[in-house]
Design a protein around this motif. Sequence first.
Motif, PDB file in Angstrom:
ATOM      1  N   ASP A   1      51.175  40.051  41.190  1.00 22.01           N
ATOM      2  CA  ASP A   1      50.598  39.089  39.963  1.00 22.01           C
ATOM      3  C   ASP A   1      51.336  38.271  39.203  1.00 22.01           C
ATOM      4  O   ASP A   1      50.787  37.420  38.342  1.00 22.01           O
ATOM      5  CB  ASP A   1      49.912  40.348  39.058  1.00 22.01           C
ATOM      6  CG  ASP A   1      49.081  41.256  39.438  1.00 22.01           C
ATOM      7  OD1 ASP A   1      48.052  40.686  39.986  1.00 22.01           O
ATOM      8  OD2 ASP A   1      48.891  42.413  39.292  1.00 22.01           O
ATOM      9  N   ALA A   2      52.565  38.147  39.642  1.00 16.22           N
ATOM     10  CA  ALA A   2      53.493  37.157  38.870  1.00 16.22           C
ATOM     11  C   ALA A   2      54.685  37.238  39.990  1.00 16.22           C
ATOM     12  O   ALA A   2      55.113  38.002  40.835  1.00 16.22           O
ATOM     13  CB  ALA A   2      53.941  37.505  37.724  1.00 16.22           C
TER      14      ALA A   2
ATOM     15  N   LYS B   1      48.590  32.660  40.260  1.00 13.42           N
ATOM     16  CA  LYS B   1      49.314  33.469  39.325  1.00 13.42           C
ATOM     17  C   LYS B   1      50.702  32.857  38.793  1.00 13.42           C
ATOM     18  O   LYS B   1      51.107  31.776  39.330  1.00 13.42           O
ATOM     19  CB  LYS B   1      49.732  34.851  40.268  1.00 13.42           C
ATOM     20  CG  LYS B   1      50.600  34.610  41.583  1.00 13.42           C
ATOM     21  CD  LYS B   1      50.197  35.654  42.513  1.00 13.42           C
ATOM     22  CE  LYS B   1      49.024  35.830  42.853  1.00 13.42           C
ATOM     23  NZ  LYS B   1      48.965  37.030  43.940  1.00 13.42           N
ATOM     24  N   PRO B   2      51.143  33.376  37.826  1.00 16.61           N
ATOM     25  CA  PRO B   2      52.353  32.637  37.101  1.00 16.61           C
ATOM     26  C   PRO B   2      53.498  32.706  37.760  1.00 16.61           C
ATOM     27  O   PRO B   2      54.053  33.589  38.539  1.00 16.61           O
ATOM     28  CB  PRO B   2      52.190  33.360  35.791  1.00 16.61           C
ATOM     29  CG  PRO B   2      51.753  34.559  35.946  1.00 16.61           C
ATOM     30  CD  PRO B   2      50.723  34.365  36.791  1.00 16.61           C
TER      31      PRO B   2
ATOM     32  N   LEU C   1      58.971  40.468  31.070  1.00 16.32           N
ATOM     33  CA  LEU C   1      57.940  39.745  30.878  1.00 16.32           C
ATOM     34  C   LEU C   1      56.925  39.660  31.820  1.00 16.32           C
ATOM     35  O   LEU C   1      55.664  39.482  31.519  1.00 16.32           O
ATOM     36  CB  LEU C   1      58.645  38.211  30.431  1.00 16.32           C
ATOM     37  CG  LEU C   1      57.517  37.205  29.769  1.00 16.32           C
ATOM     38  CD1 LEU C   1      56.444  37.762  28.803  1.00 16.32           C
ATOM     39  CD2 LEU C   1      58.374  35.934  29.389  1.00 16.32           C
ATOM     40  N   ALA C   2      57.080  39.268  33.153  1.00 16.95           N
ATOM     41  CA  ALA C   2      56.587  39.532  34.245  1.00 16.95           C
ATOM     42  C   ALA C   2      55.559  40.806  34.190  1.00 16.95           C
ATOM     43  O   ALA C   2      54.381  40.441  34.434  1.00 16.95           O
ATOM     44  CB  ALA C   2      57.021  39.139  35.561  1.00 16.95           C
TER      45      ALA C   2
ATOM     46  N   THR D   1      54.541  42.565  31.900  1.00 16.68           N
ATOM     47  CA  THR D   1      53.907  42.690  30.916  1.00 16.68           C
ATOM     48  C   THR D   1      52.655  41.713  31.009  1.00 16.68           C
ATOM     49  O   THR D   1      51.443  42.113  30.913  1.00 16.68           O
ATOM     50  CB  THR D   1      54.573  41.944  29.489  1.00 16.68           C
ATOM     51  OG1 THR D   1      55.391  42.794  29.055  1.00 16.68           O
ATOM     52  CG2 THR D   1      53.450  42.022  28.409  1.00 16.68           C
ATOM     53  N   ILE D   2      52.886  40.352  31.831  1.00 19.61           N
ATOM     54  CA  ILE D   2      51.719  39.723  32.169  1.00 19.61           C
ATOM     55  C   ILE D   2      51.043  40.353  33.111  1.00 19.61           C
ATOM     56  O   ILE D   2      49.624  40.413  33.371  1.00 19.61           O
ATOM     57  CB  ILE D   2      52.362  38.532  32.636  1.00 19.61           C
ATOM     58  CG1 ILE D   2      53.114  37.402  31.554  1.00 19.61           C
ATOM     59  CG2 ILE D   2      51.084  37.517  33.503  1.00 19.61           C
ATOM     60  CD1 ILE D   2      53.862  36.467  32.239  1.00 19.61           C
TER      61      ILE D   2
ATOM     62  N   ASN E   1      48.251  42.899  32.190  1.00 19.40           N
ATOM     63  CA  ASN E   1      46.836  42.483  31.446  1.00 19.40           C
ATOM     64  C   ASN E   1      45.819  42.254  32.645  1.00 19.40           C
ATOM     65  O   ASN E   1      45.922  42.367  33.461  1.00 19.40           O
ATOM     66  CB  ASN E   1      47.301  40.882  30.850  1.00 19.40           C
ATOM     67  CG  ASN E   1      48.389  41.205  29.723  1.00 19.40           C
ATOM     68  OD1 ASN E   1      48.128  42.234  28.849  1.00 19.40           O
ATOM     69  ND2 ASN E   1      48.733  39.953  29.513  1.00 19.40           N
TER      70      ASN E   1
ATOM     71  N   ARG F   1      43.814  41.189  35.161  1.00 21.00           N
ATOM     72  CA  ARG F   1      43.987  40.238  36.326  1.00 21.00           C
ATOM     73  C   ARG F   1      43.257  38.843  36.278  1.00 21.00           C
ATOM     74  O   ARG F   1      43.768  37.755  36.290  1.00 21.00           O
ATOM     75  CB  ARG F   1      43.946  40.814  37.468  1.00 21.00           C
ATOM     76  CG  ARG F   1      44.339  40.046  38.683  1.00 21.00           C
ATOM     77  CD  ARG F   1      44.257  40.768  40.054  1.00 21.00           C
ATOM     78  NE  ARG F   1      45.362  41.590  40.128  1.00 21.00           N
ATOM     79  CZ  ARG F   1      45.434  42.647  41.097  1.00 21.00           C
ATOM     80  NH1 ARG F   1      44.396  42.736  42.043  1.00 21.00           N
ATOM     81  NH2 ARG F   1      46.528  43.291  41.193  1.00 21.00           N
TER      82      ARG F   1
ATOM     83  N   VAL G   1      44.039  36.490  33.307  1.00 19.53           N
ATOM     84  CA  VAL G   1      45.177  35.899  33.199  1.00 19.53           C
ATOM     85  C   VAL G   1      45.098  34.646  34.272  1.00 19.53           C
ATOM     86  O   VAL G   1      45.404  33.499  33.915  1.00 19.53           O
ATOM     87  CB  VAL G   1      46.352  36.811  33.877  1.00 19.53           C
ATOM     88  CG1 VAL G   1      47.586  36.220  34.076  1.00 19.53           C
ATOM     89  CG2 VAL G   1      46.819  38.001  32.633  1.00 19.53           C
TER      90      VAL G   1
ATOM     91  N   LEU H   1      45.359  30.663  32.940  1.00 21.73           N
ATOM     92  CA  LEU H   1      46.217  29.995  33.806  1.00 21.73           C
ATOM     93  C   LEU H   1      45.524  28.889  34.154  1.00 21.73           C
ATOM     94  O   LEU H   1      46.191  27.833  34.425  1.00 21.73           O
ATOM     95  CB  LEU H   1      47.136  30.941  34.669  1.00 21.73           C
ATOM     96  CG  LEU H   1      48.142  29.963  35.271  1.00 21.73           C
ATOM     97  CD1 LEU H   1      49.293  29.594  34.412  1.00 21.73           C
ATOM     98  CD2 LEU H   1      48.738  31.068  36.506  1.00 21.73           C
TER      99      LEU H   1
END
Length: 260
Positions: free
Chosen positions: A50-51, A96-97, A193-194, A196-197, A200, A202, A205, A209
């Motif tokens: 997811d990240a 994804k970020p 941080l990743a 945490t993202i 959330n 999916r 997010v 984004l």
Amino acid sequence: MTEPILLTGQHGPVRTLTFNRPRQRNALSAALIDTLRSELAAADADEQTDAVILTGTDPAFCAGLDLQELGTSGGNLGRLADDGIPVGHPWRPLAKPVIGAINGAAITGGLEMALACDFLIASERARFADTHARVGVLPGWGLTARLPAAVGGAFARRMSLSGDFVDAETALRVGLVTEVVAHDRLLDAALGLATTIAGNDRAGVRTLLGSYRRAEEHVVAPSLQAEQETSQQWMKDFTPARVAERRADVIGRGRTQNAP
């Protein structure tokens, strides 16, 4: 056994990709560019990821295009454009970020790699510089659009025209990075941080984004096209020998300015 040029790791829903040419300060060879693009595409296709975190093996994040290769075959310069990648991007944007964890120097093409991430966290040892003007090449991965968007037009011009290094605290002050942490805490901070993202919703997010990305494209697309046209015009008279002539001076000056 030969060490891989890009290390991959999986931490639950977070994929880490680490430039791994430390003796060359993680400079971008044609092989490293191709491998990075392939691994980012794989991370994007993996529904359990997811990240993504992009970082480097110490002492540098990425020193930009490998000047030795650039000054001889120029093969890495040929990787600036790719039929499957939009103009002004070093890789095909992910759904994804991508978080940049900047552990050391991010220079020129390495700075463009950092700017292509969604946001950056920096080690106290991070340094940033745009040395295109010193080397005698022009940006092709969106620097002239993304750098002023991050730090403002005047500071971006100062960085590009001088080639001088910017330290981590200055990068935080001007908005290039979102946080500066102790060097030994960098990956943990990025992973936290990743994660945490990733915790959330999916779909939420990824949709949010995507909205940010589309809104940004409306603003930067003309700038990316202008950069592409300028770079293509410059390349008509470019020869690898020009880089070879300047390579020692560029490396020496960079080491002097990048000293702690």
